[in-house]
Design a protein around this motif. Structure first.
Motif, PDB file in Angstrom:
ATOM      1  N   UNK A   4      54.640  30.079  33.969  1.00 59.93           N
ATOM      2  CA  UNK A   4      53.928  29.489  34.715  1.00 59.93           C
ATOM      3  C   UNK A   4      53.985  29.855  36.206  1.00 59.93           C
ATOM      4  N   UNK A   5      54.528  30.754  35.899  1.00 62.41           N
ATOM      5  CA  UNK A   5      54.210  31.607  37.725  1.00 62.41           C
ATOM      6  C   UNK A   5      52.973  32.115  37.174  1.00 62.41           C
ATOM      7  N   UNK A   6      52.558  32.312  36.241  1.00 55.24           N
ATOM      8  CA  UNK A   6      51.624  33.786  35.396  1.00 55.24           C
ATOM      9  C   UNK A   6      50.418  32.934  35.875  1.00 55.24           C
ATOM     10  N   UNK A   7      50.710  31.563  35.027  1.00 54.94           N
ATOM     11  CA  UNK A   7      48.959  30.074  35.565  1.00 54.94           C
ATOM     12  C   UNK A   7      48.931  30.690  36.179  1.00 54.94           C
ATOM     13  N   UNK A   8      50.532  29.613  37.285  1.00 56.32           N
ATOM     14  CA  UNK A   8      49.268  30.034  38.483  1.00 56.32           C
ATOM     15  C   UNK A   8      49.081  31.171  39.151  1.00 56.32           C
ATOM     16  N   UNK A   9      49.322  32.618  39.046  1.00 56.35           N
ATOM     17  CA  UNK A   9      49.195  33.599  39.764  1.00 56.35           C
ATOM     18  C   UNK A   9      47.247  33.712  39.987  1.00 56.35           C
ATOM     19  N   UNK A  10      47.026  33.345  37.414  1.00 59.27           N
ATOM     20  CA  UNK A  10      45.843  33.896  37.836  1.00 59.27           C
ATOM     21  C   UNK A  10      44.878  32.560  38.461  1.00 59.27           C
ATOM     22  N   UNK A  11      44.995  31.515  38.145  1.00 55.03           N
ATOM     23  CA  UNK A  11      43.955  30.418  39.305  1.00 55.03           C
ATOM     24  C   UNK A  11      44.333  30.665  40.561  1.00 55.03           C
ATOM     25  N   UNK A  12      45.360  31.214  41.196  1.00 56.15           N
ATOM     26  CA  UNK A  12      44.773  32.027  42.118  1.00 56.15           C
ATOM     27  C   UNK A  12      43.536  32.941  42.714  1.00 56.15           C
ATOM     28  N   UNK A  13      43.935  34.385  42.059  1.00 60.78           N
ATOM     29  CA  UNK A  13      43.266  34.714  41.841  1.00 60.78           C
ATOM     30  C   UNK A  13      41.931  35.000  41.667  1.00 60.78           C
ATOM     31  N   UNK A  14      41.250  34.007  40.835  1.00 60.47           N
ATOM     32  CA  UNK A  14      40.342  33.236  39.821  1.00 60.47           C
ATOM     33  C   UNK A  14      40.050  32.739  41.289  1.00 60.47           C
ATOM     34  N   UNK A  15      40.088  31.864  41.906  1.00 60.13           N
ATOM     35  CA  UNK A  15      39.852  31.055  42.762  1.00 60.13           C
ATOM     36  C   UNK A  15      39.395  32.452  44.453  1.00 60.13           C
ATOM     37  N   UNK A  16      40.463  32.998  44.946  1.00 64.77           N
ATOM     38  CA  UNK A  16      39.836  33.982  45.677  1.00 64.77           C
ATOM     39  C   UNK A  16      38.804  35.169  45.278  1.00 64.77           C
ATOM     40  N   UNK A  17      39.218  35.812  43.795  1.00 66.76           N
ATOM     41  CA  UNK A  17      38.006  36.804  43.841  1.00 66.76           C
ATOM     42  C   UNK A  17      36.760  36.236  43.092  1.00 66.76           C
TER      43      UNK A  17
END
Length: 165
Positions: A4-17
């Motif tokens: 779940x933490x990985x999912x949130x991390x990937x979602x955050x990186x996707x939106x940011x970059x």
């Protein structure tokens, strides 16, 4: 770190970059050892190696996440998403993703060169990991005949023994 933490991390990186949301599943796969992550074309899911996070830290893991997101976003946009495509190479540079992940300690990445095909006409050398029948092939440079040799482990190209073909 949990999935779940990985999912949130990937979602955050996707939106940011990338400026686009990641709408599919992300998970850790502890069987991944020679690769840092995988993107699945059919399901659009991403798997990341937890070993990379443990050994190389969050910076390297984020670079791997960016790499997999490059595959993801380009594939969904119907652009060149494979390693050889110019679109993929340009996006890697633009977001600061790695082309290859760092190898994990104790994991062999390449088989050693055991055989060497040598052209009898021009001397071109073709190192091989597996035994190959030289009668089935010709030199790519001059179309000459090839001869198979056993390569010695110390120097794959210098000390050779002729092999029975």
């Amino acid at each position: 770190m949990e999935d779940q933490e990985l999912q949130q991390w990937i979602e955050r990186v996707s939106l940011t970059f990338f400026g686009r949301p990641f709408l599919h599943q992300a998970s850790f796969n502890s069987r991944l050892r020679t690769t840092g992550g995988r993107y699945f074309m059919k399901s659009h899911n991403i798997e990341i190696s937890p070993h990379q996070l443990a050994v190389n830290g969050p910076e390297e893991t984020e670079a791997i996440i960016k790499h997999e997101l490059c595959h993801y976003h380009l594939h969904l946009q119907r652009k060149g998403f494979q390693h050889r495509d110019a679109d993929f190479k340009q996006l890697l540079v633009a977001v600061g993703a790695t082309r290859h992940c760092r190898p994990l300690p104790g994991v062999a990445r390449r088989l050693p060169v055991k055989y060497l095909l040598i052209c009898q006409s021009c001397g071109m050398k073709y190192p091989r990991k597996r035994r190959t029948d030289p009668r089935k092939y010709a030199c790519g440079r001059c179309k000459g005949k090839l001869k198979l040799f056993h390569a010695k482990p110390e120097n794959a190209g210098e000390g050779m023994e002729s092999s029975q073909s």
